[in-house]
Design an enzyme around this catalytic site. Sequence first.
Site, PDB file in Angstrom:
ATOM      1  N   HIS A   1       1.182   3.684   1.489  1.00  7.33           N
ATOM      2  CA  HIS A   1       1.616   3.292   0.003  1.00  7.33           C
ATOM      3  C   HIS A   1       3.161   4.006  -0.139  1.00  7.33           C
ATOM      4  CE1 HIS A   1      -1.920   1.474  -1.944  1.00  7.33           C
ATOM      5  NE2 HIS A   1      -1.889   0.979  -0.824  1.00  7.33           N
TER       6      HIS A   1
ATOM      7  N   GLU B   1       4.041   5.876  -2.877  1.00  3.58           N
ATOM      8  CA  GLU B   1       3.973   7.093  -3.317  1.00  3.58           C
ATOM      9  C   GLU B   1       3.422   8.162  -2.214  1.00  3.58           C
ATOM     10  OE1 GLU B   1       2.173   4.109  -6.430  1.00  3.58           O
ATOM     11  OE2 GLU B   1       2.702   3.958  -4.247  1.00  3.58           O
TER      12      GLU B   1
ATOM     13  N   CYS C   1      -1.826   3.124  -7.704  1.00  9.00           N
ATOM     14  CA  CYS C   1      -3.319   2.595  -7.631  1.00  9.00           C
ATOM     15  C   CYS C   1      -3.949   3.997  -7.718  1.00  9.00           C
ATOM     16  CB  CYS C   1      -3.329   2.119  -6.462  1.00  9.00           C
ATOM     17  SG  CYS C   1      -3.331   3.157  -5.210  1.00  9.00           S
TER      18      CYS C   1
ATOM     19  N   CYS D   1      -3.266   6.667  -4.887  1.00 15.09           N
ATOM     20  CA  CYS D   1      -2.099   7.311  -5.000  1.00 15.09           C
ATOM     21  C   CYS D   1      -2.055   8.270  -6.198  1.00 15.09           C
ATOM     22  CB  CYS D   1      -0.958   6.328  -5.213  1.00 15.09           C
ATOM     23  SG  CYS D   1      -0.545   5.448  -3.432  1.00 15.09           S
TER      24      CYS D   1
END
Length: 150
Positions: free
Chosen positions: A59, A61, A89, A92
């Site tokens: 992801h 992040e 999410c 993260c």
Amino acid sequence: MSTEEQSKKDLYYMQRALAEAEAAYKEGEIPIGAVVVCRDRIIARAHNLTETLNDVTAHAEMQAITMAANELGGKYLQDCTLYVTVEPCIMCAGAIGWAQLRRIVYGCPDEKRGYHEYAPKAFHPKANVTYGVMEEECRALMQRFFQERR
């Protein structure tokens, strides 16, 4: 720093995160972008790479946190702010908490998978969260991406 000055900085850095999200979009990745800022300097910029790397943990992040830690030479990012186009999410959010980021700024909420619903205490206890920065632009990019794939 005044609220107005902070809002201008938040807008500036979210525009940079949105540019990363646009890059992800062009690559066929879910269009989420992130930048990490330390002392008014971008030290990391990233976007989703889950398709490119065939890695569900890639992801925006996570990529940005890794880059920022490498740039600073340490795993803790207490003096940093993470700007991300979509609400993190829970995965993260956990990484953001472990990295001890003290400020998180995101664009639009993620009602289906956002941390706020499932892990509201995942961030460091001293972390401050700002949301809704460029919310409409961030949401529109996500909606366009998913509409094109249906």
